[in-house]
Motif scaffolding. Sequence first.
Motif, PDB file in Angstrom:
ATOM      1  N   ALA A   1       0.813  -1.223   0.000  1.00 57.25           N
ATOM      2  CA  ALA A   1       0.000   0.000   0.000  1.00 57.25           C
ATOM      3  C   ALA A   1       0.844   1.270   0.000  1.00 57.25           C
ATOM      4  N   ASN A   2       0.228   2.347  -0.409  1.00 56.26           N
ATOM      5  CA  ASN A   2       0.825   3.684  -0.381  1.00 56.26           C
ATOM      6  C   ASN A   2       2.019   3.838  -1.308  1.00 56.26           C
TER       7      ASN A   2
ATOM      8  N   LYS B   1       5.205  -3.626  -6.458  1.00 58.20           N
ATOM      9  CA  LYS B   1       5.866  -4.771  -5.832  1.00 58.20           C
ATOM     10  C   LYS B   1       7.377  -4.648  -6.009  1.00 58.20           C
ATOM     11  N   PRO B   2       8.182  -5.023  -4.994  1.00 55.68           N
ATOM     12  CA  PRO B   2       9.636  -4.947  -5.161  1.00 55.68           C
ATOM     13  C   PRO B   2      10.106  -5.738  -6.390  1.00 55.68           C
TER      14      PRO B   2
ATOM     15  N   PRO C   1      -4.845  -4.569 -11.512  1.00 51.85           N
ATOM     16  CA  PRO C   1      -4.492  -5.981 -11.302  1.00 51.85           C
ATOM     17  C   PRO C   1      -3.131  -6.376 -11.863  1.00 51.85           C
ATOM     18  N   ASN C   2      -2.494  -5.524 -12.677  1.00 53.47           N
ATOM     19  CA  ASN C   2      -1.222  -5.891 -13.302  1.00 53.47           C
ATOM     20  C   ASN C   2      -0.123  -5.985 -12.241  1.00 53.47           C
ATOM     21  N   ASP C   3       0.583  -7.138 -12.207  1.00 55.95           N
ATOM     22  CA  ASP C   3       1.574  -7.315 -11.136  1.00 55.95           C
ATOM     23  C   ASP C   3       2.843  -6.488 -11.354  1.00 55.95           C
ATOM     24  N   VAL C   4       3.035  -5.916 -12.543  1.00 57.79           N
ATOM     25  CA  VAL C   4       4.156  -4.975 -12.690  1.00 57.79           C
ATOM     26  C   VAL C   4       3.660  -3.534 -12.626  1.00 57.79           C
ATOM     27  N   GLU C   5       2.414  -3.343 -12.210  1.00 56.89           N
ATOM     28  CA  GLU C   5       1.918  -1.987 -11.972  1.00 56.89           C
ATOM     29  C   GLU C   5       1.389  -1.939 -10.532  1.00 56.89           C
TER      30      GLU C   5
END
Length: 463
Positions: free
Chosen positions: A50-51, A83-84, A178-182
């Motif tokens: 978050a944030n 996400k890192p 929902p995009n895991d690289v966004e």
Amino acid sequence: MLTKQHVKSVILASMTTMPLTLWTAGAGALEPIEALGKNIFFDEKLSIPANKQACASCHDPARGWILPDSRINATTVVAPGAKPHALGNIKPPANAYASFSPPFRRGNFGPFVVGWEGGNFWDGRAEGCGAKSGAKCPTTTGGAASETIRLSDLPSGLQAAYRKYLGPIADQALNPFPNDVEQNIREKNVCQRVKTAKYKNLYRQAFGGNIDCSPNPKNNPAYRGSFKLLAVALAAWQSSSDVNSFSSKRDKALAADPDHKFPLVGFTDQENQGHDLFYGITSALNPSGKRANCNVCHNGVPQGQPPDRTGEAPHQLYADNRFHNIGVPFNREIPEVGKGTKVGLKAHVSSVPAGNFRTPTVRNVAKGLHGGFVKAFAHNGWFKSLESLVHFYNTRDVLQRCESLGIVHATEKEALKNNCWPASEFANPAAFVIGNLRLTAAEEAALVAYLKTLTDTHTPTRP
Ligand code: HEC
Ligand code: HEC
């Protein structure tokens, strides 16, 4: 100086020719649905962890709606996700003026252009045909396409009012969360966080009820429907005059000009010359009628307006929303993106040749370039300055190939240092209109000066 009110009256005056009312309110007076979209656009809480990340993190209005990270633009180009270690694989284009792209469709545009236009994304896969009755949407083209928002997804009493927001820009907005690289967050969580957000009342004002994030009914959970309405709100704001302000020096000087024609009184000779070269217009400043041919692709007006061959329409969009291969070299600096893998339109329409990308608007390309800030240009950000991109258009087919000097996958810096251009990443780039324009250094500079007049002076800030 023109006031916002004036810009609005210019816009209103031209609306008679437009079937779609795309400009709804001045920047200061957003409708609830637009204000909701604006709040969502800037809300970093809508990401996991978050944030961390909002739409604005990759589309900063102050930098012309692109990634506001000079170091990344100068090197790896792609935006990090919430996400890192998550990384994108293509350059974020500007989202302003993207709402004018028509729903994706097939067409016949002459011998050198692939026969498709419209949509959002570099490959047009946010097709946006959901408001067209009877249309098959997404079109079956053998490649990837975004989910579509349909008229029936809107509350029945609001379909007439909000239909105008459905289209590529609304379909696009379903994708980043929902995009895991966004933003890397599920629809249900987006719904729940908006439910408790400071701006939650805007949802009620826009849609006439509290946001419903229930997981029922099982086959079509309520949170899915609510999530789609949030995408419509993002579309509404991105269709508003707060985002598409038409407030650049060019727009103001054109509106203030006695005959609303070039050369503009409010422009320098260099800027007027740049315009004449961009459009290939013979004039005192361009006596031999040299053509830079930019208008072949960076020219277009909102649907329903008369064509603008001279670049004098108030709502000139500087994009045809079609797909072209201009011969951009492979960018070896983007991590984990191999040569030949980002194919553009072909990823969406399997029958077309690789390497065609949707023409980006050149509005705001120079916005935010002050203080040494670096922006990356073209889909893979290989170009790091407008000067080098214009020099490329002018000399792509004239300078030696970097490969012939033994430099493989040259960066822009290596190419400029060695006075060479690398080969195009994809075969058969557009010829004739690009590559050997015979422009002088002063004429290249005039084109850049003209591009710099296309910077909007209105900059929306966090609500
Ligand atoms: C992590 C960075 C990132 C975030 C966050 C992000 N975007 Fe983007 N955006 C991109 C990239 C990259 C593309 C191009 C993707 C492609 O074409 O395949 C893009 C494309 C777009 C486009 C298409 C523009 C055009 O002309 O085709 C729009 C509109 C847009 N984004 C709006 C949004 C909105 C609204 C949000 C928030 C819900 C958002 N973006 C969040 C990186 C981001
Ligand atoms: C044949 C069509 C065509 C012509 C002619 C053309 N462009 Fe482009 N332009 C494009 C396309 C397509 C892209 C994106 C290419 C890509 O990413 O692979 C682009 C990218 C750009 C960009 C980068 C925008 C961004 O947001 O990254 C600028 C600036 C630009 N062009 C300016 C010009 C100028 C100035 C001229 C005239 C000298 C010109 N273009 C001529 C089609 C064209």
